[in-house]
Scaffold this active site. Structure first.
Site: not given
Lengths: 489, 96, 476
Positions: A79, A154, A178
């Site tokens: 990420k 996210s 997330s």
């Protein structure tokens, strides 16, 4: 079998057995990215050259016996809020659009030490603020199950990349759901460990007291294996915990006999899709058939978690994001003659609307005259929420529920109504407030063929119970991927 | 009990947060803030009179480092991402 | 009739702690490095970096708290103070607001009017900011983060002081306590001790406080005295004119002798403090507290009393010597090496003070070692060198801490003990100075001085003037 369909641990075994070379695996996944990335947009940054170079190095390490990890040679996606030395790290924000860290986050370092091949950095909601990956400054990621839908957020890029087989596994971060929610939307497995289990050093903070790094993968074994690799005490992170029980793979046992599972009534009340409710309850029955004891109960304060969360997370975020000011790194607005003008323009042009919205709220709740009424109040409610969980875990080994009230919404649906997007976090955020571990794994699809996620929540330090139950469920459920589901229909 | 956010408040929060909002953005920010605060006001329903605010969820305490120098000169790295640098320092608009 | 006003003063004193590393990272706190060479991701606010507390900072803070009679907070936290400024890389300073490490203390100060207690409201730990340098050519500022993250304690007094004299006595008291603890060198001029003055005035006899201002940038006792006087006058004038005082932060310009308000519209002074989620609570155990208590040194008051008991030296000497921890250390260690206390005290009181003044140095920076001072004293006692040579050697020792024995030998400064040679020289001197000899015989005692001087010169100083004197008398 197509090389791409292997799980991370399967691929690791094939590499170790010299049936597949690291280069072959890396090239296969890079080819796959070449084919589908334009459609899905999982990555912000791809490092093909670096990955191929690393593949060679790792192969040598495996051949000479220095790299023995089950993950050695397995390509991974990270990420884009975890710092990677020499590789762009943007948090999907314009304000960090050109930021190349000179240090690597601790969790990624641990993967590197295990011989991971890093493919690149995945798309996310800007600074992890969002539940759809649509707040990214670089455009949304599409859900590989149906590209008209969002992948969740996210960590949407990470979840989509796993689902689309554009990587074998990925790291995400979870502040209010997330990891778990995009895993749920994309039909993969995602786990948020107990706060403090994985070092936050090098993770660009959103809400420091809630942020935790965790894995996203194709199955529970992968999740346990990756978590085992990245967990560990780090003297650079004061909130990191010394744990001796991080041998998570030891919990991969198909046995839930006598396990007490609490099902909160409020998690199945208003606002939940009928399909989601159905699939999740069906999954609970599977566990019951395997010998688990189910019991409905009332988890208090469910509806208070969201306002508590947004007060605390946004307050911390407003402070954490002050360092993005155009002085030391990142975007600086041009032609500013005065200091405060430079701050304001750099930040106003550098941050997107959702980030600004949260910074404004966070600054407000901390400002003079409001601190007690909002921030302190939220910290007190947080204590009550924690207490509610403590009571639940005095009776149950774990809590079972959905991960989100719905399956993946259509692109564009959530952006227009932030409040609605916030409400979608209702089942995941209290887990962060209480620092608990949670796992999300697919338990079927809805009428539109979109995956539904089952969430298991454990008491602090009880990841192993979750892994055991999730593994047992997975054994009963059978394979779950885009291809396998489509074949079945 | 609907919250009303004034122009002054939005300007003030903008100064604190160092954000410059256009008139349109300000109107939107007022609306967003009002809506969120109305929602957060829900917490007021709970009696927290005798509750200790919880900033850390579990009792990790006394994490220290020893007073030993571990870092050397890392200037080149520290300045690598600087938007503007001069003589080994970051350049900003004059503060004098 | 003109009204009489009373000045009410409280102080916020920042003290830079003498740790080797910064408060939250392993960077050196050493002075004098090139800009940004003592920095890392933590003290430059890089994304993803995290702070970890230096234990020595906590121990020093507690030690200062104990020395100032404070209650030590058993459960403490760090808070973030949010404000944007380029010397503050995170745009928040890690400090303590809600649970500072020490509270409710006091120190006793001595002034002409007697002893007085000044209350300590609290002491908290925090990080220092970086340095901004003006770039004249570009009309820009340059940022150096070498000082960013250097540990500070802020000592906040109660508004208990009424004059510049009391303020100076209070600062001096803090300086001594902290220097004795070794927690800081407390140099006002170099910025390792800085004071902000909170000042208000009120009519004599009033019970309510007036509106106060805070004055910053006071880096000498002189500036503090001037600023207090200047601010008192400014506030009285505002009150008398019916305008009234505005609560604000002002910056003192010592060269102009005036202060000006620091407020700007971008400066909301709303710091949005909240507990720093990156740091964990500090729990001070009984054991830690006890171990720090045990390590507390003998402070000045006790030391003065003991000197009076143990050493036969004047009270004035005791006062001067104990006014600097370094000087007191040199004194005690030299005496411990066998030197006579009075002799040691003389070297410190006369030559040392003279050279300190001449070189505008702080006693804390004295470099010569007790071993060398003891040796020098021994050399003079054994008459191996005379007093003027000793002074010459001491000056070199003062600068370079040379070994006096080696130095004397190397430079050939040893006194000549060959009496035959000395007698021969004196005989020559007498023969060459008939006038002086005649004057001496005519009762002019002073004339002998000239003869001694001539002899010393001929011997290049390497003889004992007392011995020369007695031989001359014998020969005449």
């Amino acid at each position: 079998m197509d090389l791409l369909h292997y799980t991370a641990t399967e691929l690791g075994e094939k590499i170790k057995a010299k049936e597949v070379s690291v280069k072959e695996a890396t090239e296969a996944v890079l080819d796959r990215i070449g084919e589908t990335e334009e459609q899905y947009h999982c990555y912000v940054t791809l490092d093909k050259e670096g990955a191929l170079k690393k593949a060679e190095e790792v192969q040598k390490g495996i051949d000479d016996g220095t790299l023995t990890s089950p993950l050695a040679g397995v390509p991974v996606a990270i990420k884009d809020n975890m710092c990677t030395e020499g590789m762009l790290t943007t948090c999907s924000s314009k304000i960090l659009g050109n930021f190349v860290p000179t240090y690597t986050s601790e969790a990624v370092k641990k993967l590197e030490a295990a011989g991971a091949v890093i493919l690149g950095k995945t798309n996310m909601d800007e600074f992890a603020m969002g539940s759809t990956t649509e707040t990214s400054a670089f455009g949304p990621t599409k859900n590989p199950w149906n590209t008209e839908h969002v992948p969740g957020g996210s960590s949407g890029g990470s979840a989509a990349a796993v689902a689309a087989e554009e990587c074998y596994y990925a790291l995400g971060s979870d502040t209010g759901g997330s990891i778990r929610q995009p895993a749920s939307y994309c039909g993969v497995v995602g786990m948020k460990p107990t706060y403090g289990t994985v070092s936050r050093y090098g993770l660009i903070a959103y809400g420091s007291s809630l942020d935790q790094i965790g894995p996203l993968g194709k199955d529970v074994r992968d999740i346990a294996t990756v978590l085992e690799a990245i967990a560990g005490h780090d003297s650079k992170d004061s909130t990191s915990i010394e744990r001796k029980d991080t041998d998570f793979t030891s919990a991969l046992i198909d046995d839930v006999k006598g396990m007490k599972i609490g099902i909160p009534r409020d998690y199945f009340a208003k606002g939940i899709d009928a399909d989601v409710k159905d699939r999740v309850l069906a999954a609970s029955k599977v566990l019951e058939e395997k010998g688990a004891i189910l019991e409905e109960f009332d988890l208090p304060l469910v509806e208070y978690a969201i306002p508590t969360y947004y007060t605390i997370a946004d307050a911390e975020a407003s402070s954490n994001l002050e360092r993005f000011d155009g002085v030391k790194y990142g975007f600086r607005a041009e032609d500013c003659e005065e200091l405060h003008q430079m701050y304001k323009r750099s930040r106003s042009q550098g941050f997107g609307p959702e980030v600004k919205r949260r910074i404004m709220l966070g600054s407000f709740v901390l400002s003079s005259g409001y601190y007690d009424a909002y921030y302190l109040k939220a910290l007190k409610v947080k204590a009550l929420i924690k207490k509610g969980f403590d009571e639940a875990f005095s009776k149950y080994d774990m809590i079972l529920g959905p991960c989100a009230p719905t399956t993946a919404p259509r692109l564009g649906e959530s952006l227009s109504d932030p409040m609605k997007m916030y409400l979608g976090d209702i089942y995941t955020i209290s887990v962060n407030l209480a620092g608990l571990p949670g796992i999300s794994l697919p338990c079927g699809t809805d009428a539109n063929g979109l995956p539904v996620g089952l969430q298991l929540i454990g008491n602090i330090f009880e990841e192993k119970k979750l892994i055991k139950a999730a593994y047992a469920y997975e054994q009963a459920r059978g394979a779950f991927s885009i291809d396998s589901v489509k074949e079945a229909h | 009990m609907a919250n009303v956010i004034s122009d002054e408040t939005i300007d003030y929060v903008g100064i604190l947060a160092k954000l410059e909002l256009s008139d349109e953005e300000k109107e939107q920010a007022k609306k967003d803030l009002e809506e969120m605060l109305d929602y957060i006001d829900k917490l007021g329903e709970l009696d927290t009179e005798n509750v200790e605010p919880m900033s850390h969820v579990f009792p990790v305490e006394n994490v220290f480092r020893e007073d030993v120098v571990t870092n050397g000169d890392d200037r080149d790295n520290i300045l690598k991402n600087a938007p503007e640098e001069k003589d080994g320092m970051f350049v900003v608009p004059s503060t004098f | 009739m003109a009204k009489e006003y009373e000045t009410v003063i409280g102080l916020e004193v920042h003290v830079e702690l003498a740790t080797k590393t910064k408060i939250f990272c392993g960077c050196s706190t050493a002075f004098g490095g090139d800009p940004n060479t003592h920095t890392c991701p933590v003290c430059t606010g890089m994304p993803g970096s995290l702070p970890v507390l230096n234990k020595q900072v906590l121990e020093y803070a507690i030690a200062v708290g104990l020395a100032t009679n404070c209650d030590i907070t058993r459960y403490g936290k760090f808070d973030r103070k949010n404000y944007f400024y380029p010397d503050n890389p995170q745009n928040y300073q890690i400090s303590q607001l809600y649970l500072p490490i020490c509270r409710n203390g006091y120190v006793e100060i001595e002034t002409e009017t007697g002893t007085k207690k000044v209350g300590i409201h609290e002491i908290h730990m925090e990080e220092d900011a970086g340095k901004l340098i003006h770039d004249e050519w570009e009309d820009a500022s340059l940022v150096d983060y070498n000082r960013s993250g250097v540990p500070l304690i802020e000592i906040v007094s109660e508004p208990d002081m009424r004059s510049a004299e009391e303020v100076n006595a209070y600062l001096d008291k803090l300086r001594l306590l902290i220097q004795y603890l070794g927690a800081s060198d407390c140099k006002l001029q170099e910025g390792s001790m800085r004071a902000d003055v909170n000042l208000s005035v009120r009519e004599k006899g009033a019970t309510e406080f007036g509106t106060r201002t805070e004055m910053k940038n006071l880096n000498s006792f002189r500036a503090i005295t001037h600023a207090i006087e200047g601010e008192r006058e400014r506030q009285i004038a505002l009150i008398e004119d019916g305008i009234g005082v505005t609560q604000e932060t002002r910056r003192w310009d010592d060269t102009k002798g005036e202060s000006y308000a620091m407020r700007s519209k971008e400066d909301a002074q709303d710091y949005r403090y909240f507990p720093d989620p990156d740091l964990v609570p500090i729990v001070v155990s009984d054991e830690l507290l006890e171990s720090i208590r045990k390590k507390q040194p003998e402070f000045r008051t006790e030391k003065m009393a003991r000197y009076k008991e143990e050493y036969d030296i004047p009270e004035y000497d005791i006062e001067i010597i104990t006014n600097s921890k370094r000087m007191a250390d040199i004194f005690e260690e030299t005496v411990a090496l066998g030197a006579q206390p009075k002799k040691v005290s003389n070297w410190l009181m006369v030559e040392t003070l003279r050279l300190l003044k001449e070189k505008e140095m702080d006693p804390a920076d004295l470099r010569f070692s007790p071993e060398h001072l003891a040796k020098l004293i021994e050399l003079t006692e054994k008459k191996e060198i005379n007093s003027s040579v000793a002074k010459e050697v001491f000056e070199v020792m003062f600068d370079e801490d040379v070994d006096p024995q080696a130095y004397v030998e190397e430079k050939g400064l040893k006194a000549v003990n060959d009496e035959g040679a000395l007698r021969k020289t004196i005989e020559e001197v007498i023969a060459n100075n008939p006038q002086a000899v005649e004057d001496f015989h005519n009762g002019k005692e002073k004339a002998i001085g000239a003869l001694v001087g001539q002899t010393m010169k001929a011997m290049k100083g390497k003889c004992d003037p007392a011995q020369v004197n007695s031989i001359i008398r014998e020969l005449l």
